[in-house]
Design a protein around this motif. Sequence first.
Motif, PDB file in Angstrom:
ATOM      1  N   THR A 106       0.851  -1.188   0.000  1.00 10.24           N
ATOM      2  CA  THR A 106       0.000   0.000   0.000  1.00 10.24           C
ATOM      3  C   THR A 106       0.886   1.236   0.000  1.00 10.24           C
ATOM      4  OG1 THR A 106      -0.132   0.029   2.417  1.00 10.24           O
ATOM      5  CG2 THR A 106      -1.911  -1.108   1.246  1.00 10.24           C
ATOM      6  N   GLY A 107       0.315   2.321  -0.462  1.00 13.19           N
ATOM      7  CA  GLY A 107       1.061   3.567  -0.472  1.00 13.19           C
ATOM      8  C   GLY A 107       0.119   4.748  -0.504  1.00 13.19           C
ATOM      9  N   TYR A 108       0.642   5.855  -0.052  1.00 15.53           N
ATOM     10  CA  TYR A 108      -0.124   7.096  -0.134  1.00 15.53           C
ATOM     11  C   TYR A 108       0.827   8.275  -0.269  1.00 15.53           C
ATOM     12  CZ  TYR A 108       0.841   7.981   4.848  1.00 15.53           C
ATOM     13  OH  TYR A 108       1.450   8.207   6.059  1.00 15.53           O
ATOM     14  N   VAL A 109       0.289   9.308  -0.874  1.00 16.61           N
ATOM     15  CA  VAL A 109       1.011  10.569  -1.016  1.00 16.61           C
ATOM     16  C   VAL A 109       0.302  11.576  -0.133  1.00 16.61           C
ATOM     17  CG1 VAL A 109       1.668  12.438  -2.577  1.00 16.61           C
ATOM     18  CG2 VAL A 109       1.757  10.058  -3.366  1.00 16.61           C
ATOM     19  N   ILE A 123       5.195  -2.586   2.620  1.00 22.08           N
ATOM     20  CA  ILE A 123       4.979  -3.972   2.208  1.00 22.08           C
ATOM     21  C   ILE A 123       4.798  -4.761   3.494  1.00 22.08           C
ATOM     22  CG2 ILE A 123       5.955  -6.001   1.068  1.00 22.08           C
ATOM     23  CD1 ILE A 123       7.689  -4.111  -0.609  1.00 22.08           C
ATOM     24  N   ALA A 124       3.705  -5.525   3.543  1.00 21.16           N
ATOM     25  CA  ALA A 124       3.413  -6.324   4.733  1.00 21.16           C
ATOM     26  C   ALA A 124       3.045  -7.745   4.317  1.00 21.16           C
ATOM     27  CB  ALA A 124       2.260  -5.703   5.519  1.00 21.16           C
ATOM     28  N   GLU A 125       3.128  -8.662   5.272  1.00 24.17           N
ATOM     29  CA  GLU A 125       2.674 -10.026   5.043  1.00 24.17           C
ATOM     30  C   GLU A 125       1.150 -10.017   5.026  1.00 24.17           C
ATOM     31  OE1 GLU A 125       4.265 -12.012   8.440  1.00 24.17           O
ATOM     32  OE2 GLU A 125       6.241 -12.277   7.518  1.00 24.17           O
ATOM     33  N   ALA A 126       0.552 -10.626   4.034  1.00 22.21           N
ATOM     34  CA  ALA A 126      -0.906 -10.670   3.959  1.00 22.21           C
ATOM     35  C   ALA A 126      -1.480 -11.526   5.092  1.00 22.21           C
ATOM     36  CB  ALA A 126      -1.366 -11.208   2.606  1.00 22.21           C
ATOM     37  N   GLU A 127      -0.786 -12.570   5.455  1.00 24.35           N
ATOM     38  CA  GLU A 127      -1.292 -13.484   6.487  1.00 24.35           C
ATOM     39  C   GLU A 127      -1.397 -12.813   7.858  1.00 24.35           C
ATOM     40  OE1 GLU A 127      -2.941 -16.776   8.066  1.00 24.35           O
ATOM     41  OE2 GLU A 127      -2.444 -16.573   5.942  1.00 24.35           O
ATOM     42  N   ARG A 133       8.688  -4.270   5.067  1.00 24.81           N
ATOM     43  CA  ARG A 133       9.499  -3.223   4.456  1.00 24.81           C
ATOM     44  C   ARG A 133       8.664  -1.970   4.313  1.00 24.81           C
ATOM     45  NH1 ARG A 133      13.594  -5.295   1.580  1.00 24.81           N
ATOM     46  NH2 ARG A 133      13.440  -6.829   3.209  1.00 24.81           N
ATOM     47  N   GLY A 134       9.295  -0.818   4.387  1.00 20.51           N
ATOM     48  CA  GLY A 134       8.594   0.439   4.198  1.00 20.51           C
ATOM     49  C   GLY A 134       9.566   1.534   3.815  1.00 20.51           C
ATOM     50  N   GLY A 135       9.033   2.578   3.221  1.00 16.73           N
ATOM     51  CA  GLY A 135       9.888   3.685   2.842  1.00 16.73           C
ATOM     52  C   GLY A 135       9.092   4.948   2.623  1.00 16.73           C
ATOM     53  N   TRP A 153      13.004   5.885  -6.398  1.00 19.88           N
ATOM     54  CA  TRP A 153      13.959   6.026  -5.305  1.00 19.88           C
ATOM     55  C   TRP A 153      13.527   5.184  -4.102  1.00 19.88           C
ATOM     56  CZ3 TRP A 153      14.328   7.272  -0.250  1.00 19.88           C
ATOM     57  CH2 TRP A 153      15.619   7.505   0.242  1.00 19.88           C
ATOM     58  N   VAL A 154      12.244   5.256  -3.737  1.00 18.37           N
ATOM     59  CA  VAL A 154      11.746   4.478  -2.594  1.00 18.37           C
ATOM     60  C   VAL A 154      11.921   2.986  -2.851  1.00 18.37           C
ATOM     61  CG1 VAL A 154       9.632   3.790  -1.357  1.00 18.37           C
ATOM     62  CG2 VAL A 154      10.160   6.193  -1.663  1.00 18.37           C
ATOM     63  N   VAL A 155      11.584   2.550  -4.045  1.00 23.06           N
ATOM     64  CA  VAL A 155      11.722   1.126  -4.374  1.00 23.06           C
ATOM     65  C   VAL A 155      13.180   0.700  -4.259  1.00 23.06           C
ATOM     66  CG1 VAL A 155      11.564  -0.574  -6.233  1.00 23.06           C
ATOM     67  CG2 VAL A 155       9.647   0.976  -5.810  1.00 23.06           C
ATOM     68  N   LYS A 156      14.067   1.430  -4.892  1.00 22.01           N
ATOM     69  CA  LYS A 156      15.485   1.056  -4.914  1.00 22.01           C
ATOM     70  C   LYS A 156      16.143   1.148  -3.539  1.00 22.01           C
ATOM     71  CE  LYS A 156      19.933   2.433  -6.809  1.00 22.01           C
ATOM     72  NZ  LYS A 156      20.654   3.472  -7.531  1.00 22.01           N
ATOM     73  N   ASN A 157      15.914   2.236  -2.823  1.00 20.11           N
ATOM     74  CA  ASN A 157      16.659   2.510  -1.595  1.00 20.11           C
ATOM     75  C   ASN A 157      15.977   2.083  -0.307  1.00 20.11           C
ATOM     76  OD1 ASN A 157      19.061   3.989  -2.699  1.00 20.11           O
ATOM     77  ND2 ASN A 157      17.395   5.170  -3.596  1.00 20.11           N
ATOM     78  N   ARG A 158      14.725   1.758  -0.360  1.00 21.42           N
ATOM     79  CA  ARG A 158      14.019   1.338   0.851  1.00 21.42           C
ATOM     80  C   ARG A 158      13.355  -0.027   0.705  1.00 21.42           C
ATOM     81  NH1 ARG A 158      17.017   4.611   2.376  1.00 21.42           N
ATOM     82  NH2 ARG A 158      16.547   6.519   3.489  1.00 21.42           N
ATOM     83  N   LEU A 159      12.538  -0.192  -0.318  1.00 23.13           N
ATOM     84  CA  LEU A 159      11.774  -1.435  -0.438  1.00 23.13           C
ATOM     85  C   LEU A 159      12.625  -2.614  -0.873  1.00 23.13           C
ATOM     86  CD1 LEU A 159       8.491  -0.103  -2.085  1.00 23.13           C
ATOM     87  CD2 LEU A 159       9.074  -0.262   0.349  1.00 23.13           C
ATOM     88  N   LEU A 160      13.563  -2.393  -1.789  1.00 25.11           N
ATOM     89  CA  LEU A 160      14.381  -3.485  -2.303  1.00 25.11           C
ATOM     90  C   LEU A 160      15.843  -3.348  -1.944  1.00 25.11           C
ATOM     91  CD1 LEU A 160      12.770  -3.971  -5.823  1.00 25.11           C
ATOM     92  CD2 LEU A 160      12.210  -5.090  -3.650  1.00 25.11           C
ATOM     93  N   ALA A 161      16.146  -2.565  -0.922  1.00 25.27           N
ATOM     94  CA  ALA A 161      17.543  -2.422  -0.489  1.00 25.27           C
ATOM     95  C   ALA A 161      18.095  -3.772  -0.036  1.00 25.27           C
ATOM     96  CB  ALA A 161      17.656  -1.390   0.633  1.00 25.27           C
ATOM     97  N   GLU A 162      17.246  -4.636   0.469  1.00 24.66           N
ATOM     98  CA  GLU A 162      17.581  -6.004   0.828  1.00 24.66           C
ATOM     99  C   GLU A 162      16.557  -6.886   0.139  1.00 24.66           C
ATOM    100  OE1 GLU A 162      17.523  -6.471   5.056  1.00 24.66           O
ATOM    101  OE2 GLU A 162      18.471  -4.537   5.369  1.00 24.66           O
ATOM    102  N   PRO A 163      16.875  -8.170  -0.060  1.00 27.62           N
ATOM    103  CA  PRO A 163      15.880  -9.047  -0.694  1.00 27.62           C
ATOM    104  C   PRO A 163      14.612  -9.131   0.151  1.00 27.62           C
ATOM    105  CG  PRO A 163      18.025 -10.107  -0.628  1.00 27.62           C
ATOM    106  CD  PRO A 163      18.125  -8.851   0.196  1.00 27.62           C
ATOM    107  N   LEU A 164      13.467  -9.183  -0.527  1.00 29.04           N
ATOM    108  CA  LEU A 164      12.204  -9.381   0.169  1.00 29.04           C
ATOM    109  C   LEU A 164      12.148 -10.798   0.715  1.00 29.04           C
ATOM    110  CD1 LEU A 164       9.768  -7.636  -2.308  1.00 29.04           C
ATOM    111  CD2 LEU A 164      10.237  -6.948   0.033  1.00 29.04           C
TER     112      LEU A 164
END
Length: 168
Positions: A106-109, A123-127, A133-135, A153-164
């Motif tokens: 989910t995301g918001y501006v 990004i959260a676990e659905a279960e 992860r968040g950014g 930038w958020v995807v590269k540096n926060r969400l996928l900075a480490e493997p999901l």
Amino acid sequence: MRHLFACAVTASLLAGPAVAAEKAAIFPVELFDPGATYGTRARPVDTKKLALVTDELRNALHNQAGLEIVDTAPKAELVAKEGPLYKCNGCAADIAKSLGADLVVTGYVEKGSGQIFNLNVTIAEAETGKMVRGGQVTIRADTDDTWAHAMRWVVKNRLLAEPLPGKS
């Protein structure tokens, strides 16, 4: 032989639920405008930018993280009823789970002024609804390019900075 079996069981337990996280329900990025009066709809120009950053997010998580994107359209009416998702106390995880997703995105501006916005993505676990992860990033100009750049930038540096989880 017994040792090999114990190692295999231990490896599968360590891998656990993280291995299953392959499908993601990515909901449309929403607008939080604290200055708007109740019931005010987003301006068409903002709606266009929200769709743009949602597409950027979906494409990046599919192409860069290898996630299978679950179609959220079948639950659009429920999302509209329960939303906004950024303040529905975990309803997005329940909706994602009902769609067969392992992850909920989910995301918001948040609109600060005419030229300053804050982009937030989780990004959260659905279960469980547990955030994995968040950014957040500030957008300092109101153009398609700056919004798209902010999401990348958020995807590269926060969400996928480490493997999901499940993606090593």
